[in-house]
Write an enzyme that holds these catalytic residues in place. Sequence first.
Site, PDB file in Angstrom:
ATOM      1  N   ARG A 198      40.802  10.577  13.264  1.00 45.09           N
ATOM      2  CA  ARG A 198      41.371  11.813  13.806  1.00 45.09           C
ATOM      3  C   ARG A 198      42.184  11.543  15.063  1.00 45.09           C
ATOM      4  O   ARG A 198      43.016  12.350  15.446  1.00 45.09           O
ATOM      5  CB  ARG A 198      40.258  12.815  14.132  1.00 45.09           C
ATOM      6  CG  ARG A 198      39.320  13.107  12.983  1.00 45.09           C
ATOM      7  CD  ARG A 198      40.016  13.712  11.785  1.00 45.09           C
ATOM      8  NE  ARG A 198      39.068  14.076  10.739  1.00 45.09           N
ATOM      9  CZ  ARG A 198      39.306  13.963   9.447  1.00 45.09           C
ATOM     10  NH1 ARG A 198      40.468  13.479   9.020  1.00 45.09           N
ATOM     11  NH2 ARG A 198      38.401  14.326   8.562  1.00 45.09           N
ATOM     12  N   ARG A 251      36.062   3.743   2.356  1.00 45.35           N
ATOM     13  CA  ARG A 251      35.247   4.339   3.424  1.00 45.35           C
ATOM     14  C   ARG A 251      33.820   3.784   3.381  1.00 45.35           C
ATOM     15  O   ARG A 251      33.069   3.910   4.354  1.00 45.35           O
ATOM     16  CB  ARG A 251      35.228   5.862   3.283  1.00 45.35           C
ATOM     17  CG  ARG A 251      36.606   6.505   3.465  1.00 45.35           C
ATOM     18  CD  ARG A 251      36.583   7.964   3.083  1.00 45.35           C
ATOM     19  NE  ARG A 251      35.709   8.749   3.956  1.00 45.35           N
ATOM     20  CZ  ARG A 251      35.294   9.986   3.659  1.00 45.35           C
ATOM     21  NH1 ARG A 251      35.635  10.545   2.498  1.00 45.35           N
ATOM     22  NH2 ARG A 251      34.514  10.637   4.501  1.00 45.35           N
ATOM     23  N   ASP A 283      28.025  18.666   5.250  1.00 45.15           N
ATOM     24  CA  ASP A 283      29.442  18.336   5.158  1.00 45.15           C
ATOM     25  C   ASP A 283      30.192  19.661   5.312  1.00 45.15           C
ATOM     26  O   ASP A 283      29.586  20.735   5.346  1.00 45.15           O
ATOM     27  CB  ASP A 283      29.733  17.654   3.815  1.00 45.15           C
ATOM     28  CG  ASP A 283      30.984  16.769   3.871  1.00 45.15           C
ATOM     29  OD1 ASP A 283      31.785  16.921   4.815  1.00 45.15           O
ATOM     30  OD2 ASP A 283      31.169  15.935   2.969  1.00 45.15           O
ATOM     31  N   HIS A 302      35.808  17.626  -2.221  1.00 43.90           N
ATOM     32  CA  HIS A 302      36.692  18.579  -1.552  1.00 43.90           C
ATOM     33  C   HIS A 302      37.239  19.596  -2.551  1.00 43.90           C
ATOM     34  O   HIS A 302      37.594  20.713  -2.172  1.00 43.90           O
ATOM     35  CB  HIS A 302      37.862  17.856  -0.877  1.00 43.90           C
ATOM     36  CG  HIS A 302      37.448  17.015   0.287  1.00 43.90           C
ATOM     37  ND1 HIS A 302      36.954  15.737   0.133  1.00 43.90           N
ATOM     38  CD2 HIS A 302      37.427  17.269   1.612  1.00 43.90           C
ATOM     39  CE1 HIS A 302      36.673  15.237   1.324  1.00 43.90           C
ATOM     40  NE2 HIS A 302      36.940  16.140   2.240  1.00 43.90           N
ATOM     41  N   LYS A 307      26.413   9.256   6.579  1.00 39.43           N
ATOM     42  CA  LYS A 307      26.826  10.211   5.552  1.00 39.43           C
ATOM     43  C   LYS A 307      27.188   9.463   4.264  1.00 39.43           C
ATOM     44  O   LYS A 307      27.478   8.255   4.335  1.00 39.43           O
ATOM     45  CB  LYS A 307      28.009  11.054   6.047  1.00 39.43           C
ATOM     46  CG  LYS A 307      29.293  10.277   6.409  1.00 39.43           C
ATOM     47  CD  LYS A 307      30.310  11.210   7.049  1.00 39.43           C
ATOM     48  CE  LYS A 307      31.636  10.513   7.262  1.00 39.43           C
ATOM     49  NZ  LYS A 307      32.598  11.363   7.990  1.00 39.43           N
ATOM     50  N   HIS A 308      27.091  10.114   3.082  1.00 39.25           N
ATOM     51  CA  HIS A 308      26.787  11.519   2.809  1.00 39.25           C
ATOM     52  C   HIS A 308      25.511  11.549   1.975  1.00 39.25           C
ATOM     53  O   HIS A 308      25.558  11.136   0.812  1.00 39.25           O
ATOM     54  CB  HIS A 308      27.905  12.173   2.045  1.00 39.25           C
ATOM     55  CG  HIS A 308      29.280  11.962   2.661  1.00 39.25           C
ATOM     56  ND1 HIS A 308      29.995  10.776   2.538  1.00 39.25           N
ATOM     57  CD2 HIS A 308      30.054  12.784   3.425  1.00 39.25           C
ATOM     58  CE1 HIS A 308      31.162  10.894   3.166  1.00 39.25           C
ATOM     59  NE2 HIS A 308      31.221  12.102   3.718  1.00 39.25           N
TER      60      HIS A 308
END
Length: 551
Positions: free
Chosen positions: A96, A157, A274, A201, A188-189
């Site tokens: 980010r 990831r 999440d 998503h 996570k997850h």
Amino acid sequence: MTLEEKVGQLFVLFAYGPDAHKPDTRNTTLYGVPTPAEVVAKYKPGGWIYFNGRGNVESPTQLATYSNQLQTAAINTGLHVPMMIATDQEQGVVVRIGPPATQFGGNMAHGATRNTADARTAAAITGRELKAMGIRQDYAPVADVNVNALNPVIGVRSFSSDPQLVSDMTVAQVQGYQRDAGIMATAKHFPGHGDTRDDSHTALPTINHTLEQWNTIDAPPFKAAIKAGIDSIMTAHIVVPSLDPSGDPATLSKPILTGVLRQQLGFKGLIITDGLEMAAVRQQYGDAEVAVRAIEAGVDQLLLPPAPDVQFNAVLDAVRSGRISEQRINESLLRILLMKLKNGVLFTPFVDPAKVATTVGTPASLATAQTIVDKSVTLVKNNANVVPLNADPRKILVTGWGVSTTQALAASLTKRGATTTVAQTGAAPSDAAIADAVAKAQLNDVTVVITQKAWDTTVTDKLAKQQKLVKDLLATGKTVIVVAVRDPYDIAYFDAAPTYLATYGYAAVSMESLAKVIYGETKPTGKLPVDIPVAGQPDTALYPFGHGLTW
């Protein structure tokens, strides 16, 4: 605390914009008030999350100022409880906060090195930089074991397809974030998102692992993280029938979150959902019911509610009606407050923006990051002995995916004496872009073509145009070096390529490491942390776990 204040502490919100006092109409649409400070005043949330894609991130110093503004707003509500500010700084393909913050190769790049000390160092540097910006919780590391080469949402990831390697790396990063940097880590997850063909998503995935498979593959990294003292664990919006046959996603499953995570595994930290705005968790029940069911399942923090008023009031109504006891709210509240106490944010919520530059992206951190990433590049094929290139001047075409990635690689090659041309083609190249790249290849001595999820013809590249680009370049008869900058699996779809490297990440730091290997300044030492299966044959390894060439 009033009931409203207690419930507010369970919510983790965001707002649009880079300043707590700057109005944005999108905030008014979502929350009914225009500025982030007013969002804080209205809901008194316990947590906050930053996104670069929502206008929050301009610079590290700006983020430090923004954090202070938000904490002032939280304290001025009269509740006097600062927020836990968080972000997803996984490194690699999920960041980010970009440069000047220190960038690393990401989890699978760490897996390729097998070096847990470096993974810990990377987490420590990342954690200290986040802390300087007022961010006290990182939604990292990813503890999923990526055993499905067609996994559209995890891939690089994950550290690896090997549960032990993932466990070791996860523990190293928990230590880096929590012990060395003093911020919260978040594994996570849960209960494990590594074997899915669906992206949560956009759809609700089902993981059909038996209980034995779950215990062998998915559980070990989470068990290791808990043993290492992980502060928080994030849920997955996935159905795991062997753990809960109801069809509910894990985020809403009491058997999984309370039964398995709390009671069986003995986890005492924070359970955070999440993002509740993701499609997978919204399919079965309305937004109001999702918030209530998540708390009933055992969740402490509700992340990114897509209907904040509806979901806030639904939880209040559930307590007032007796569906959820206030004691249950108090349990989560106590965990949240104790974590803020442990973390230091309760009494020292503010940071000094003037000191950010002496912590974030320092020359020493950037040099350390480069050294770590240099160890990750994996040479999968070198059949024509094309690499390493000698120091002779030559013309090199850099083509394929990624505007900043192709430019970064070209800059690194130019530094080494090459005359470079860039022809960026995107993730789904047009026929015209392919033809242009082929024409340019004819005019150059060497072509480096970058692929990014070229295997993914479901979402990324539906017409397999990246595969066509590589094959058309190979057909020129010129020297072609193929580089996968995300998942290493691409080679299965153009195995005629004689030269193939995997970097597992596409930031400038990874492209510099790639250039060093191409020119022989460093030897490739990365080893595949996953099997690369034959296309269409997931159980047959084309290149096995541990494979990696050098010279």
